[in-house]
Design an enzyme around this catalytic site. Structure first.
Site, PDB file in Angstrom:
ATOM      1  N   LYS A 111      22.404  44.430  45.927  1.00  0.00           N
ATOM      2  CA  LYS A 111      22.643  43.454  46.012  1.00  0.00           C
ATOM      3  C   LYS A 111      23.329  42.483  46.642  1.00  0.00           C
ATOM      4  O   LYS A 111      22.563  41.032  47.254  1.00  0.00           O
ATOM      5  CB  LYS A 111      23.535  43.496  45.188  1.00  0.00           C
ATOM      6  CG  LYS A 111      23.229  44.381  43.124  1.00  0.00           C
ATOM      7  CD  LYS A 111      24.438  44.958  42.728  1.00  0.00           C
ATOM      8  CE  LYS A 111      23.689  45.465  41.631  1.00  0.00           C
ATOM      9  NZ  LYS A 111      24.949  45.985  40.567  1.00  0.00           N
TER      10      LYS A 111
ATOM     11  N   GLN B 126      31.436  46.883  40.613  1.00  0.00           N
ATOM     12  CA  GLN B 126      30.428  48.423  40.102  1.00  0.00           C
ATOM     13  C   GLN B 126      31.099  49.446  39.574  1.00  0.00           C
ATOM     14  O   GLN B 126      32.036  49.082  39.693  1.00  0.00           O
ATOM     15  CB  GLN B 126      30.048  48.637  41.519  1.00  0.00           C
ATOM     16  CG  GLN B 126      28.992  49.588  41.318  1.00  0.00           C
ATOM     17  CD  GLN B 126      27.673  48.540  40.954  1.00  0.00           C
ATOM     18  OE1 GLN B 126      27.080  47.739  41.309  1.00  0.00           O
ATOM     19  NE2 GLN B 126      26.192  49.596  40.207  1.00  0.00           N
TER      20      GLN B 126
ATOM     21  N   ASP C  45      27.983  39.567  35.410  1.00  0.00           N
ATOM     22  CA  ASP C  45      27.011  40.342  34.474  1.00  0.00           C
ATOM     23  C   ASP C  45      27.246  40.378  33.121  1.00  0.00           C
ATOM     24  O   ASP C  45      25.800  41.543  33.031  1.00  0.00           O
ATOM     25  CB  ASP C  45      28.176  42.161  34.672  1.00  0.00           C
ATOM     26  CG  ASP C  45      27.344  42.898  35.681  1.00  0.00           C
ATOM     27  OD1 ASP C  45      25.990  42.747  35.939  1.00  0.00           O
ATOM     28  OD2 ASP C  45      27.929  44.025  36.437  1.00  0.00           O
TER      29      ASP C  45
END
Ligand code: NAD
Length: 305
Positions: free
Chosen positions: A54, A98, A121
């Protein structure tokens, strides 16, 4: 019949290129650089790989990447403190924590502490609720990538029957909501569903995210249907020989019996090289969109996103 391959690697590369151009324009015209903060708690090896990837792709797109690596015993208070700082940092437009988090941390609480406008997200309850009610909101990256892939096949999804296999909060449920928002007739199934093969045979579209290698068989697929395989499973591959340590080599496979399925489906995504690359490309799209929104600028038009 051999299905059309939906090449996620190529599509993701095009999307990243479009994002990069839009980022350069944002910088030139407004002096703004989108910034993505990624928070990793602990050192789960798979998460390490995702976070590295990422960060690399964020920088390649011309954005700022901020990485925060916290020890596995980080307290909820410390993590919440960091999120609060990132929420108010004007250089940070996207925040991603994460998952999975270590067991002592409540991921729902942590995700809901993120400013919904920076929740790239799309997991914050506000964004989930807005997507669920058909409002403009930040859409989770993997389902967004799947919708972009479906747009390659169908200019209009209205009236299609779509089966989703898997009902997790990160893939299956938002996928079902997006397909419903596109006026598909949607069936969402899971491990307690008893008649998935029959439902699959009625479906124009199958999206599978179960984490079960080879779950979807060729005889589940209606001839000509589109099959989107989200699954990523590492399985032993004795045909590839052994590693230096004597153990059998492994390979990545999806949730579809690909070789047989491609003879029946009209279009299909491979694993690897299908949905996977689209997920990070969509994270960049979401970060750029969040940056535009936070700066009251119109969002650039991004290829099918
Ligand atoms: P999860 O474990 O949270 O959810 C799995 C879902 O599949 C559940 O709803 C479960 O009920 C259902 N399921 C399990 N076995 C089933 C069966 N035999 N029949 C029908 N349904 C079944 O998993 P997840 O996080 O949603 O991920 C699913 C898969 O997608 C995994 O392989 C994961 O690695 C992969 N994934 C890929 C990407 C990507 O970018 N390509 C992103 C996220 C997840």
């Amino acid at each position: 019949m051999t299905a059309q391959l939906i090449d996620g690697k190529a599509l993701a590369s095009t999307v990243r290129g479009t994002v990069k151009d839009a980022v350069a324009q944002l910088k030139a015209e407004h002096g703004i650089i989108p910034g993505l903060a990624v928070v990793l708690v602990g050192s789960d090896p798979a998460s390490e790989v995702y976070v590295r990837s990422k960060g690399k792709q964020t920088i390649e797109a011309g954005m700022n990447s901020f990485e925060f690596r916290l020890s596995a015993d980080t307290s909820e208070k410390e993590l919440m403190g960091l999120i609060e700082r990132l929420n108010t940092d004007p250089e940070v437009h996207g925040i991603l924590v994460q998952l999975p988090l270590p067991a002592h941390l409540d991921s729902k609480l942590v995700i809901n502490a993120i400013d919904p406008h920076k929740d790239v997200d799309g997991f914050h309850t506000t964004n989930v609720g807005m997507v669920g009610t058909g409002q403009d909101a930040i859409v989770p990256c993997t389902p967004r990538g799947c919708m972009m892939m479906l747009a390659q096949i169908y200019p209009d999804l209205r009236g299609k029957t779509a089966l989703v296999i898997g009902h997790s909060n990160i893939v299956g449920k938002p996928m079902g909501r997006l397909l419903l928002n596109a006026d598909c007739t949607v069936i969402v199934t899971h491990k307690s569903s008893t008649n998935i093969p029959e439902l699959a045979r009625m479906s124009d579209i199958i999206v599978v995210a179960a984490g079960v290698p080879g779950l979807v068989k060729a005889d589940w697929i209606k001839p000509g249907a589109t099959v989107i395989d989200v699954g990523i499973n590492r399985v032993p591959a004795p045909e590839n020989g052994v590693k230096d340590d004597g153990t059998v080599k492994t390979k990545l496979v999806g949730d579809v019996d690909f070789d047989a399925a491609k003879e029946v489906a009209g279009a299909i995504t491979p694993v690897p090289g299908g949905v996977g690359p689209m997920t990070i490309a969509c994270l960049l799209v979401n970060t750029l969109s969040a940056c535009c929104h936070l700066n009251s600028l119109p969002e650039p038009v991004l290829l099918g996103a």
